[in-house]
Design an enzyme around this catalytic site. Sequence first.
Site, short mmCIF file in Angstrom:
data_model
loop_
_atom_site.label_atom_id
_atom_site.label_comp_id
_atom_site.label_asym_id
_atom_site.label_seq_id
_atom_site.Cartn_x
_atom_site.Cartn_y
_atom_site.Cartn_z
N ASP A 70 -14.59 13.25 -17.42
CA ASP A 70 -15.63 13.63 -17.70
C ASP A 70 -15.79 15.48 -17.73
O ASP A 70 -16.54 16.32 -18.05
CB ASP A 70 -17.60 13.43 -17.87
CG ASP A 70 -17.00 12.12 -18.25
OD1 ASP A 70 -15.81 11.36 -18.84
OD2 ASP A 70 -18.23 10.99 -18.83
N LYS B 203 -15.55 6.26 -23.99
CA LYS B 203 -16.18 5.23 -23.07
C LYS B 203 -18.09 5.88 -23.82
O LYS B 203 -18.21 7.16 -24.44
CB LYS B 203 -16.30 5.31 -21.47
CG LYS B 203 -16.99 6.88 -21.39
CD LYS B 203 -16.73 6.62 -19.60
CE LYS B 203 -16.78 7.97 -19.09
NZ LYS B 203 -18.42 8.69 -19.37
N CYS C 128 -21.94 9.76 -14.03
CA CYS C 128 -20.23 9.09 -13.82
C CYS C 128 -19.09 8.96 -12.53
O CYS C 128 -18.60 8.00 -12.95
CB CYS C 128 -19.81 9.90 -14.97
SG CYS C 128 -21.14 9.43 -17.01
#
Length: 247
Positions: free
Chosen positions: A50, A148, A193
Amino acid sequence: MTTAKSVFSRRALLLSTAAFAGTALFAAPRRSLAADTIKPDAKSALIVVDVQNCFVDGGTLPVKGGADVVPVINRLAGSFANIVITQDWHTPGHASFASAHAGKKPFETAEMPYGTQVLWPDHCVQGTDDAALNKDLKLPTAELIIRKGFHKDVDSYSAFEEADRKTETGLAGYLKERGIDTVFVTGLATDFCVAWTALDARKRGFTTYVIEDATRAIDLNGSLAAAWKQMADAGVKRIKSGDILGG
Ligand SMILES: [Zn+2]
C-alpha cells in the site's frame, strides 16, 4: 556489511549463544555469518504494501512519514528476484469508511458481521489518483500487483485474506505455486496492513520478515506496540534494511 572486527565479535557472540542454548548454529542457511547479512534468494519475495498516494502526505489517510519508506524500498528492490505490490482498492462508499455509517466519525469503530472495524476517512477509491501507487516508487521488476478491499462490505488490511477471515486474495496460492517460501514485508502501515499481512503469511507457513525502517505506522491507541507484540509471538522476524545484503 560489517568490518572484520565486528564480524569476528558477532561470530564469537553467536557461537557462545548457540553453545549456551544448545541450538544448531547453522540451522538458518540464509543468514551468512561471514557477511552478517541476509541474502534473499529465488524463494524469497519482497512484499510492498500500500505505498499509495492516499497513505502519504497530501493523501486522504496520510501515515506520518509515509513517504520516507519509498527510497528504502526502492533500494531494497535490487536485492530481490521477486517483488509483489499491494494496493488498497476500495469501492466508493466502502464499509470501512466512516462516511458509510450514520453518526460515525473517522477513527471510531463499528461492529461489522466479521468483528470490530476501525472506520477511516474515505481513502484509496478505485481508479482515483489518491489510490495510485506513489510516483516516486520505482519497482520496474515487480511481477504482481494485488488489489484488496474491493468487496464493498468487507475490509482487507491483509494482502492474503480479507477481514472476514474467510475470503482469500489468492496471494498465498500465487507465491506457493511459484515456489516462494519466504516473504519480506514493507510498506504502510506497520500496525495495520503490514502487520496483518505478516501475521497471515506466518499462518500460511511462510518464513516472514518485517523490515522495520521500510514501514511507518498509524499508531492508533497503542496499536503499534500491540502489532509488534503479536508479530513477535507469531514468529515474525523484525529486521532493518541494513540487515539485507545490498539493502
Ligand atoms: Zn483501506
